[in-house]
Design a protein around this motif. Structure first.
Motif, mmCIF file in Angstrom:
data_model
loop_
_atom_site.group_PDB
_atom_site.id
_atom_site.type_symbol
_atom_site.label_atom_id
_atom_site.label_comp_id
_atom_site.label_asym_id
_atom_site.label_seq_id
_atom_site.Cartn_x
_atom_site.Cartn_y
_atom_site.Cartn_z
ATOM 1 N N PHE A 135 6.739 -31.711 -39.260
ATOM 2 C CA PHE A 135 6.488 -30.289 -39.025
ATOM 3 C C PHE A 135 5.622 -30.067 -37.790
ATOM 4 N N MET A 136 4.686 -30.998 -37.571
ATOM 5 C CA MET A 136 3.751 -30.884 -36.452
ATOM 6 C C MET A 136 4.476 -30.637 -35.119
ATOM 7 N N ILE B 290 6.631 -26.244 -29.367
ATOM 8 C CA ILE B 290 5.965 -27.541 -29.237
ATOM 9 C C ILE B 290 6.982 -28.617 -28.886
ATOM 10 N N LEU C 257 0.776 -33.777 -23.684
ATOM 11 C CA LEU C 257 -0.122 -32.916 -22.924
ATOM 12 C C LEU C 257 -0.122 -33.252 -21.437
ATOM 13 N N ALA D 54 3.329 -31.226 -20.621
ATOM 14 C CA ALA D 54 2.831 -29.844 -20.493
ATOM 15 C C ALA D 54 2.092 -29.634 -19.176
ATOM 16 N N ARG E 218 -0.384 -23.883 -20.103
ATOM 17 C CA ARG E 218 0.706 -24.413 -20.936
ATOM 18 C C ARG E 218 0.195 -25.565 -21.794
ATOM 19 N N ALA E 219 -0.587 -26.438 -21.175
ATOM 20 C CA ALA E 219 -1.147 -27.562 -21.932
ATOM 21 C C ALA E 219 -2.053 -27.051 -23.043
ATOM 22 N N MET F 30 -1.764 -24.189 -24.594
ATOM 23 C CA MET F 30 -0.909 -23.626 -25.644
ATOM 24 C C MET F 30 -0.344 -24.729 -26.539
ATOM 25 N N VAL F 31 0.166 -25.790 -25.895
ATOM 26 C CA VAL F 31 0.767 -26.883 -26.669
ATOM 27 C C VAL F 31 -0.281 -27.516 -27.572
ATOM 28 N N ARG F 32 -1.478 -27.768 -27.007
ATOM 29 C CA ARG F 32 -2.536 -28.409 -27.798
ATOM 30 C C ARG F 32 -2.939 -27.531 -28.986
ATOM 31 N N LEU G 219 -1.288 -24.976 -30.494
ATOM 32 C CA LEU G 219 -0.233 -24.784 -31.498
ATOM 33 C C LEU G 219 0.030 -26.064 -32.279
ATOM 34 N N MET G 220 -0.006 -27.188 -31.589
ATOM 35 C CA MET G 220 0.291 -28.454 -32.269
ATOM 36 C C MET G 220 -0.775 -28.775 -33.324
ATOM 37 N N LEU G 221 -2.022 -28.571 -32.955
ATOM 38 C CA LEU G 221 -3.095 -28.837 -33.919
ATOM 39 C C LEU G 221 -3.011 -27.880 -35.108
ATOM 40 N N GLU H 29 -0.342 -26.344 -36.193
ATOM 41 C CA GLU H 29 0.846 -26.698 -36.987
ATOM 42 C C GLU H 29 0.562 -27.895 -37.887
ATOM 43 N N TYR I 214 0.589 -16.832 -28.851
ATOM 44 C CA TYR I 214 1.603 -17.730 -28.287
ATOM 45 C C TYR I 214 2.965 -17.553 -28.957
#
Lengths: 483, 107
Positions: free
Chosen positions: A328-329, A335, A412, A416, B7-8, B10-12, B14-16, B18, B66
């Motif tokens: 899910f992560m 993502i 990252l 990203a 962007r980085a 946002m990814v960090r 959202l991923m954490l 999630e 986001y």
């Protein structure tokens, strides 16, 4: 629970065959770990065995032996339980024995090809004889056909035995339908197409649907039989849970396949469909945790076979965490756009296979070991299985942690921030968060190997004390003692 | 178009979020069921705490801005499903064990 012993009933031919299945499965497990360890070392020292078996070859063998030993263990579990379920010998057992030895020979030949031939010219003959060249589905076409034939004979065994016994249970019905899907979905991997999108579209049917759906249902059936044997859970209860879990697994898993279709060239609607259903995929896994806790917790883990019950509960938790949480992560497209194909996928794969399938096969192995001894030892217990389980769980958690950190770094820094340029690739791979984890993987790989060796020792010795005690008692009763 | 650092970020983020979001239903389910099986109220309450935390994490995800409206709705539906799951499954487990005259009745 006080310890008791009793002479076990005579084994069916099918169960004797299952013993071979488990012996080969555990041996292949050892080979899988060895190839993985070599591959992990080659990440640190790429020149190691470079001329003989480079990283690419070891990785292929690591993944292929994993799939084979787990499938062998699951099929062995059915051959073990089927005569108990139907109350008779398996119909067509001779064919089952023949195809089994064909499969063993095929696996050996294939390993030889992977190790010593490795690749062939860019012609169709290579696809048929040596290797398909497609990740995870490297096996040449003749192996694919042998595998489908194996499943077909297995399906015949199950259907014919069910009909002959005139005892059609819910578990057997689910098993039969699942085996049809097991054979059919594997054949999807044989549709070679030069259009990469179309090729990947069906390739994922094997990698996702075959492994994550049909295997999960097969595990559900085996879990149901095991719960009945280990905890005495009534048939109606396990059948109701199984139907619920099958509905949830297929209900969420079939369209959940869509998270693999995000970036391969399929229409945009797969983003919404795949994202939504993938996010629901942990639901059946939560249900399995509830189920396991209800039954095992209610018994306070008092059971006829302690290692088997441990692995049964570990399966529910491991499946949820490895497949559910780690999946899910990275499942939402926002993502996944940056994380797919990084080592986060490897982290997810390692923990999910350990939780969902390795735990199941080890549970089945302990069930079989207990019942295969001349004298049944109840409860089956030792201190070594705890060491083996502890070390292997410690090892896989370490390996998963290392992959997660390096995957996070790739996501990252390389994706990203760096936009997947060559410079960003170098920056991510030389970053300490990536570089240091290579050593951790290798270290935890050794922990897994030690756990495996203890496991093998335990499987060979557990319950033997009861056999010796019964023999000594018999000798003493007959007056043959040394006193 | 957002810059690469954003962007980085946002990814960090959202991923954490999630990861935590996916972990919480498991904790919720485990502690809720253990509370029921062992008749421990505090375990059940701890379970509810994890359930509430899950709702909090989703609200946090939405608040980051986001997620587009479609994904906000998806996350809300998912939260509802995961919040309802443990009590619903517990009720189902009890019902099917009772109907089948099981001697095991943990609660």
């Amino acid at each position: 629970m006080s310890a008791t012993t009793q002479v076990r009933p005579k084994l069916y031919e099918s169960q004797k065959l299952a013993l071979w299945y488990f012996a080969v499965a555990i041996a292949l497990f050892g080979l899988q770990l060895t190839f993985g360890l070599i591959a992990a070392y080659q990440q640190l020292n790429p020149n190691f065995l470079f001329e003989l078996a480079p990283f690419m070859t070891n990785r292929t063998l690591h993944v292929n032996t994993l799939v084979v030993w787990l499938l062998v263990g699951l099929v062995g579990g059915v051959y073990w339980f089927l005569p108990q379920e139907t109350g008779r010998e398996v119909v067509g057992i001779k064919a089952a024995k023949i195809i089994w030895w064909v499969i063993v020979a095929g696996v050996l030949v294939l390993a030889g090809i992977y190790l010593f031939v490795q690749y062939g010219p860019g012609e169709m003959s290579t696809l048929w004889l040596y290797m398909e060249g497609r990740e995870y589905l490297e096996a040449p076409r003749w192996v694919d056909l042998a595998l489908v034939l194996w499943v077909a004979i297995f399906l015949f065994n199950v259907i014919a035995t069910t009909l002959a016994s005139r005892r059609v249970t819910g578990l057997l019905l689910v098993l039969i339908f699942d085996l049809v899907a097991l054979g059919a979905l594997y054949s999807a991997g044989m549709h070679y197409n030069i259009n990469v999108t179309m090729d990947q579209f069906l390739w994922w049917w094997v990698v996702h649907l075959w492994v994550e759906a049909t295997w999960e249902v097969l595990v559900g059936v085996l879990m149901a039989w095991s719960l009945m044997y280990l905890l005495g859970t009534p048939r109606k209860v396990v059948e109701t849970w199984l139907f619920l879990e099958v509905a949830l697994v297929f209900g969420t898993g079939i369209l959940g396949l869509g998270h693999h279709y995000f970036w391969i060239g399929t229409p945009e609607y797969w983003l919404g469909l795949g994202g939504f259903f993938s996010a629901l995929e942990p639901l059946p896994l939560v249900a399995m945790v509830v189920h396991a806790l209800y039954d095992a917790g209610g018994h306070r883990l008092l059971a006829v076979n302690k290692p088997a019950v441990f692995w049964l509960v570990a399966q529910a938790f491991g499946n949820f965490i490895g497949a559910g949480v780690w999946g899910f992560m990275q499942t939402l497209p926002q993502i996944n756009m940056y994380s797919h194909g990084t080592q986060l996928a490897a982290a997810h794969g390692h923990l999910a296979f350990f939780g969902a399938y390795l735990s199941t096969v080890l549970m089945l192995t302990y069930v079989v070991v207990q019942q295969a001894r001349p004298v049944l030892s109840v409860p089956l217990d030792s201190r070594w299985w705890k060491w083996a389980a502890g070390l292997m769980i410690f090892g896989i958690v370490g390996i998963t942690g290392a992959f997660t950190i390096s995957g996070f770094t790739q996501t990252l820094i390389e994706r990203a921030e760096g936009g997947s340029t060559w410079a960003a690739f170098i920056r991510a791979y030389t970053h300490p968060w990536y570089a240091n984890t290579l050593g951790w993987r290798y270290f935890f790989g050794w922990i897994m190997i030690i756990g495996y060796l203890i496991l093998v020792y335990d499987l060979l010795t557990i319950g033997k004390h009861a056999v010796a005690t019964v023999k000594a008692t018999a000798v003493a009763t007959a007056g043959g003692g040394d006193d | 178009m957002i810059d690469t650092a954003a962007r980085a970020e946002m990814v960090r983020t959202l991923m954490l979020l999630e990861f935590v979001f996916a972990m919480l239903p498991g904790f919720y389910g485990v502690f809720y069921i253990l509370g029921q099986v062992l008749h421990r109220r505090w375990l059940r309450l701890l379970g509810y705490g994890f359930g509430a935390a899950q709702v909090g994490v989703v609200l946090l995800m939405i608040r980051t801005g986001y997620l587009e409206p479609f994904w906000v709705r998806v996350m809300l539906v998912l939260t509802l499903a995961y919040v309802a799951m443990p009590p619903a499954l517990w009720a189902l487990a009890k019902a099917i064990h009772r109907e089948n005259t099981d001697t095991l009745q943990p609660s």
